[in-house]
Each structure stands twice: as structure tokens, then as C-alpha cells.
Design a protein around this motif. Structure first.
Motif, short mmCIF file in Angstrom:
data_model
loop_
_atom_site.label_atom_id
_atom_site.label_comp_id
_atom_site.label_asym_id
_atom_site.label_seq_id
_atom_site.Cartn_x
_atom_site.Cartn_y
_atom_site.Cartn_z
N ARG A 1 0.82 -1.21 0.00
CA ARG A 1 0.00 0.00 0.00
C ARG A 1 0.86 1.26 0.00
O ARG A 1 0.51 2.26 -0.64
CB ARG A 1 -0.94 0.00 1.21
CG ARG A 1 -1.66 1.32 1.42
CD ARG A 1 -2.84 1.21 2.35
NE ARG A 1 -2.55 0.61 3.64
CZ ARG A 1 -3.48 0.33 4.56
NH1 ARG A 1 -4.75 0.59 4.32
NH2 ARG A 1 -3.15 -0.21 5.72
N LEU A 2 1.98 1.24 0.72
CA LEU A 2 2.82 2.44 0.78
C LEU A 2 3.39 2.80 -0.59
O LEU A 2 3.53 3.99 -0.91
CB LEU A 2 3.95 2.25 1.78
CG LEU A 2 3.59 2.29 3.27
CD1 LEU A 2 4.84 2.51 4.11
CD2 LEU A 2 2.54 3.33 3.60
N GLU A 3 3.73 1.79 -1.39
CA GLU A 3 4.23 2.08 -2.73
C GLU A 3 3.16 2.80 -3.55
O GLU A 3 3.44 3.79 -4.24
CB GLU A 3 4.63 0.78 -3.43
CG GLU A 3 5.74 0.00 -2.74
CD GLU A 3 5.98 -1.35 -3.39
OE1 GLU A 3 5.56 -1.53 -4.55
OE2 GLU A 3 6.58 -2.22 -2.74
N GLN A 4 1.92 2.30 -3.47
CA GLN A 4 0.82 2.94 -4.19
C GLN A 4 0.54 4.34 -3.65
O GLN A 4 0.30 5.29 -4.41
CB GLN A 4 -0.43 2.07 -4.05
CG GLN A 4 -1.68 2.62 -4.71
CD GLN A 4 -1.70 2.37 -6.21
OE1 GLN A 4 -1.66 1.24 -6.65
NE2 GLN A 4 -1.75 3.44 -6.99
N LEU A 5 0.59 4.48 -2.33
CA LEU A 5 0.33 5.76 -1.71
C LEU A 5 1.36 6.80 -2.12
O LEU A 5 1.02 7.96 -2.42
CB LEU A 5 0.31 5.61 -0.18
CG LEU A 5 0.11 6.89 0.64
CD1 LEU A 5 -1.19 7.60 0.26
CD2 LEU A 5 0.13 6.56 2.14
N PHE B 1 -9.63 -6.90 8.13
CA PHE B 1 -9.76 -8.23 7.56
C PHE B 1 -10.15 -8.17 6.08
O PHE B 1 -11.08 -7.45 5.69
CB PHE B 1 -10.81 -9.03 8.34
CG PHE B 1 -11.01 -10.42 7.83
CD1 PHE B 1 -10.11 -11.43 8.15
CD2 PHE B 1 -12.08 -10.72 7.01
CE1 PHE B 1 -10.30 -12.72 7.68
CE2 PHE B 1 -12.28 -12.00 6.53
CZ PHE B 1 -11.39 -13.01 6.86
N GLY B 2 -9.41 -8.93 5.27
CA GLY B 2 -9.73 -8.97 3.85
C GLY B 2 -8.51 -9.24 3.01
O GLY B 2 -7.40 -9.48 3.52
N SER B 3 -8.70 -9.20 1.70
CA SER B 3 -7.62 -9.51 0.76
C SER B 3 -7.16 -8.29 -0.03
O SER B 3 -6.41 -8.42 -0.99
CB SER B 3 -8.07 -10.61 -0.21
OG SER B 3 -9.23 -10.19 -0.92
N ASN B 4 -7.62 -7.11 0.37
CA ASN B 4 -7.18 -5.86 -0.25
C ASN B 4 -6.94 -4.81 0.83
O ASN B 4 -7.66 -4.77 1.83
CB ASN B 4 -8.23 -5.33 -1.23
CG ASN B 4 -8.32 -6.15 -2.49
OD1 ASN B 4 -7.57 -5.93 -3.44
ND2 ASN B 4 -9.24 -7.10 -2.51
N VAL B 5 -5.93 -3.98 0.62
CA VAL B 5 -5.69 -2.84 1.51
C VAL B 5 -5.64 -1.60 0.64
O VAL B 5 -5.21 -1.64 -0.52
CB VAL B 5 -4.39 -2.99 2.32
CG1 VAL B 5 -4.46 -4.19 3.24
CG2 VAL B 5 -3.17 -3.11 1.40
N GLU C 1 -3.58 -7.54 -1.16
CA GLU C 1 -2.70 -7.88 -0.04
C GLU C 1 -3.57 -8.34 1.12
O GLU C 1 -4.50 -7.63 1.51
CB GLU C 1 -1.85 -6.67 0.36
CG GLU C 1 -0.86 -6.91 1.48
CD GLU C 1 0.01 -5.69 1.73
OE1 GLU C 1 0.93 -5.44 0.91
OE2 GLU C 1 -0.23 -4.96 2.71
N TYR C 2 -3.28 -9.49 1.67
CA TYR C 2 -4.06 -9.97 2.81
C TYR C 2 -3.74 -9.14 4.05
O TYR C 2 -2.64 -8.61 4.21
CB TYR C 2 -3.76 -11.44 3.09
CG TYR C 2 -4.36 -12.39 2.08
CD1 TYR C 2 -5.72 -12.70 2.12
CD2 TYR C 2 -3.58 -12.95 1.08
CE1 TYR C 2 -6.28 -13.56 1.19
CE2 TYR C 2 -4.14 -13.82 0.14
CZ TYR C 2 -5.49 -14.11 0.20
OH TYR C 2 -6.04 -14.96 -0.72
N ASP C 3 -4.73 -9.05 4.93
CA ASP C 3 -4.52 -8.28 6.16
C ASP C 3 -3.48 -8.93 7.06
O ASP C 3 -2.70 -8.25 7.72
CB ASP C 3 -5.84 -8.11 6.92
CG ASP C 3 -6.41 -9.43 7.40
OD1 ASP C 3 -6.44 -9.66 8.62
OD2 ASP C 3 -6.82 -10.25 6.54
N SER C 4 -3.44 -10.28 7.09
CA SER C 4 -2.52 -10.97 7.98
C SER C 4 -2.51 -12.46 7.66
O SER C 4 -3.52 -13.02 7.23
CB SER C 4 -2.93 -10.76 9.45
OG SER C 4 -2.04 -11.42 10.33
N GLY C 5 -1.38 -13.09 7.90
CA GLY C 5 -1.32 -14.54 7.91
C GLY C 5 -1.06 -15.24 6.60
O GLY C 5 -0.68 -16.41 6.58
N HIS C 6 -1.28 -14.55 5.47
CA HIS C 6 -1.09 -15.16 4.16
C HIS C 6 -0.33 -14.19 3.27
O HIS C 6 -0.62 -12.99 3.24
CB HIS C 6 -2.43 -15.51 3.51
CG HIS C 6 -3.27 -16.45 4.32
ND1 HIS C 6 -3.09 -17.82 4.30
CD2 HIS C 6 -4.27 -16.22 5.20
CE1 HIS C 6 -3.96 -18.39 5.12
NE2 HIS C 6 -4.69 -17.43 5.68
#
Length: 364
Positions: A141-145, A279-283, A312-317
Motif C-alpha cells: 500500500r505504501l508504494e501505491q500511496l 480483515f480482507g484480501s485488499n488494503v 494484499e491480505y490483512d494478515s497470515g497469508h
């Protein structure tokens, strides 16, 4: 001191709760394994291993060690993750560096910027990599930001940054948690939560350092056995020489918030989960460029929002930010010399933390 193999063998120094998240991150990174876990009590280390191994197993279970020194002396460890309390962290980071171990440490890295500088000097002398455990620094996300902030169709020149990180603590936390004890965590909410808000402000403003600071410790707490009170709510105002101003609020007194608002001459950016992605697969984040339209007696404000996101997953994957953090760290170990930029980020964050702490009339 580059790795001698394609696998980075990690030792975890302490059984802190956050280490469970990073156990999983190491297991799902491309090159890492946990080889040992150390506690002051071998039985405690074994319980930690058993619990994590049942949830997220390695092919070979890590070894439980009954002292931190034993882990540092092990020839089967390349790098150590150190989530010890801030009051103990400097001693063991330096010890790890002197044993030739690469280091990923929780934040704050030490009690003062002078301590952080000493840590970095020792790491440089012994040729080991140092990085702090701020996971969001590794989010895509930081790269996009950054692209949006730099774009001519973005928000224009940045004028204001505001951010908050907080959670509501119950009575048990306020009396027994180490974050309420000045012996272990003398910065309280400022060290635990404010570190992230300071880091985000510095990153957004291209690592410029503030020229003026004001700060206030709004309320305090003092746990059982704590020599002094520590900040429970803390706010600060920062002014920079490029005309940007910033504020942050961190707190153990207001329920979960972790937002950042970046205001420019042409619009603003809103991030509601900059530390721990929801929670989710996008940030992502929202670019807002409202338009005020009038026509004789009609007055309307149009929202004009655009959502940017990355997969990007929130956590764990993979590719969640904590897994990417370890992949980034492993990549650094392939170089002939350590990347000192990560240590400079830690030092600058600590320098600002020290200044706002002092500006609020607080002391160690």
C-alpha cells in the motif's frame, strides 16, 4: 555478514504474544524457519513452541531454551527476533549483535535516541543487519500511496498530516500489563502506539525532521509495582520547514482507531487502518477531492472520492505486510554489507519520540 545458505534460521528471544504472529510470518516467508525459542524458563519456551507448532507447524520443531544467552550462543541461529520490553531491549540487541546475529526488534528499539545510536554503532561494528518491527513499512500500500502523493492529479502540495492510533484498555490491562509499568515501558501509549503515528508522519513527509514541537500528556496510568506513571493519552503537534504541520493522538483510553488523514492543496487522502489492515484480501485508501458547486440559490458539496487498493491480505497469508517484512529482511542478508537505512528510520523515529516526551514534561 551475509547468510551462508538460502535459509535464515531464526531464534525468538522471549515468548511475548506478538511473537506468535511473527512465528506464522516466518513460517510463510520464502526463506525463514524458527530454530529456537528462548525464555527465562525452558518450560515456558516449550509451551510457546507447542502452542505455535500445533497451529502453524515447522517440519522440525524449534528447540526450547531456558536462557536468552543460550540462544545467542547457538551456532544454529542466523537472526533473532526480539520482542522483549523496551526497558530490556537495548541490552539484548547489543548482546545479539556481538554474537553476530542479525536483528529484528520490536519498537521502541530502546529508551532514548542515544541508546539507539549505540545499538546501531554496535551493529555496524559487527556487520549485522538491524530493523525494527514496524510491519506497515512493508505493505505494498505504501508504494501505491507514494505514487498518489507524487502524482500531479493527486492532492497537490501536502499541508497537514493528522493521525491517531488507540485502543480501549480494561482495568486488568491498566493494573497488570507491562505497558502500564514504567520499569519496562516508560513511554506508555506513546511508545506502544505513538511510535507508529510518528513513523507514518515522517514517511509521508520524506523523512524531514520537525523544527518545532509541542506536546501534552493528557492522562496517565500506573500499574501495580510501577515506579512511576506512564502516558495513557498523549498528543503532539509538529511543524516542518517545508510548511507541513502534523498532529497525532495515541491512547489506551479510546477504542480501536488507526487512521491517517493527509491534507493537500487539491484534496486529501484518508486511511482508516494504516497500522493493522482490516480483515480482507485488499488494503487501500481513499483520495477525496470534493467539489463545491453553486447555481444561483443551489449550493451542493459533491463527494468526488476515488478508492485505491492493492491485493494484499490483512494478515497470515502472503503477501501480508508481516510476511513481506521477513522476506525483505531475508533479502537484505544476501548483500555484502547491511542496509543502514532501516536503522536510520528507527533513529529518527526515536529522536522525535524523545522530543515530544520531553516537551510534554515527561521523564524516564
Amino acid at each position: 555478514m551475509p547468510l551462508k545458505s538460502d535459509t535464515c534460521r531464526w531464534g525468538i528471544l522471549s515468548t511475548a504474544g506478538i511473537a506468535k504472529k511473527n512465528w506464522r510470518a516466518i513460517s510463510r516467508s520464502t526463506q525463514g524457519i524458527v530454530s529456537a525459542v528462548a525464555s527465562r524458563d525452558a518450560a515456558s519456551a516449550q509451551r510457546f513452541i507447542d502452542e505455535c507448532q500445533a497451529n502453524c507447524p515447522f517440519e522440525s520443531a524449534p528447540v526450547a531454551l531456558g536462557s536468552y544467552q543460550a540462544l545467542l550462543e547457538s551456532k544454529d541461529i542466523d537472526a533473532v527476533y526480539i520482542p522483549l520490553p523496551t526497558g530490556l531491549r537495548k541490552e539484548w540487541i547489543i548482546a545479539a549483535a556481538k554474537h553476530g546475529k542479525h536483528i529484528l526488534a520490536e519498537k521502541p528499539a530502546a529508551l532514548t535516541a542515544a541508546d539507539v545510536q549505540e545499538i546501531l554503532d554496535v551493529c555496524k561494528t559487527h556487520g549485522v543487519q538491524f530493523m525494527d518491527g514496524v510491519m506497515f513499512m512493508h505493505s505494498r500500500r505504501l508504494e501505491q500511496l507514494r505514487q498518489t502523493l507524487d502524482s500531479p492529479t493527486g492532492i497537490g502540495s501536502i499541508k497537514r498530516i493528522a493521525t491517531q492510533f488507540s485502543f480501549y484498555s480494561d482495568q486488568e490491562f491498566r493494573t497488570t500489563n507491562i505497558r502500564s509499568n514504567s520499569k519496562y515501558e516508560p513511554h506508555g501509549a506513546l511508545g506502544d502506539l505513538g511510535w507508529y503515528t510518528i513513523r507514518m508522519i515522517l514517511w509521508i513527509n520524506q523523512w524531514r525532521m520537525p523544527t518545532q514541537i509541542s506536546a501534552r500528556c493528557i492522562s496517565t496510568l500506573q500499574g501495580q509495582g510501577s515506579p512511576k506513571s506512564v502516558p495513557m493519552e498523549f498528543s503532539a503537534e509538529l511543524q516542518f520547514d517545508n510548511g507541513v504541520s502534523a498532529s497525532f493522538y495515541c491512547s489506551f483510553a479510546t477504542e480501536h482507531q488507526q487512521w491517517c488523514h493527509i491534507s493537500g492543496e487539491k484534496g486529501s487522502i484518508w486511511i482508516d487502518d494504516f497500522v493493522l489492515p482490516c480483515f480482507g484480501s485488499n488494503v487501500g485508501y481513499d483520495l477525496n477531492r470534493p467539489e463545491f458547486v453553486t447555481d444561483v440559490c443551489d449550493f451542493h458539496m459533491h463527494r468526488r472520492s476515488q478508492r485505491f487498493s492493492v491485493a494484499e491480505y490483512d494478515s497470515g497469508h502472503a503477501p501480508s505486510q508481516e510476511i513481506t517484512m521477513f522476506d525483505t529482511f531475508h533479502g537484505l542478508l544476501k548483500g555484502s554489507t547491511p542496509d543502514e537505512s532501516w536503522g536510520r528510520m528507527t533513529l529518527q523515529t526515536q529522536q522525535v519520540l524523545d522530543r515530544v516526551f520531553q516537551a510534554a514534561g515527561c521523564s524516564l
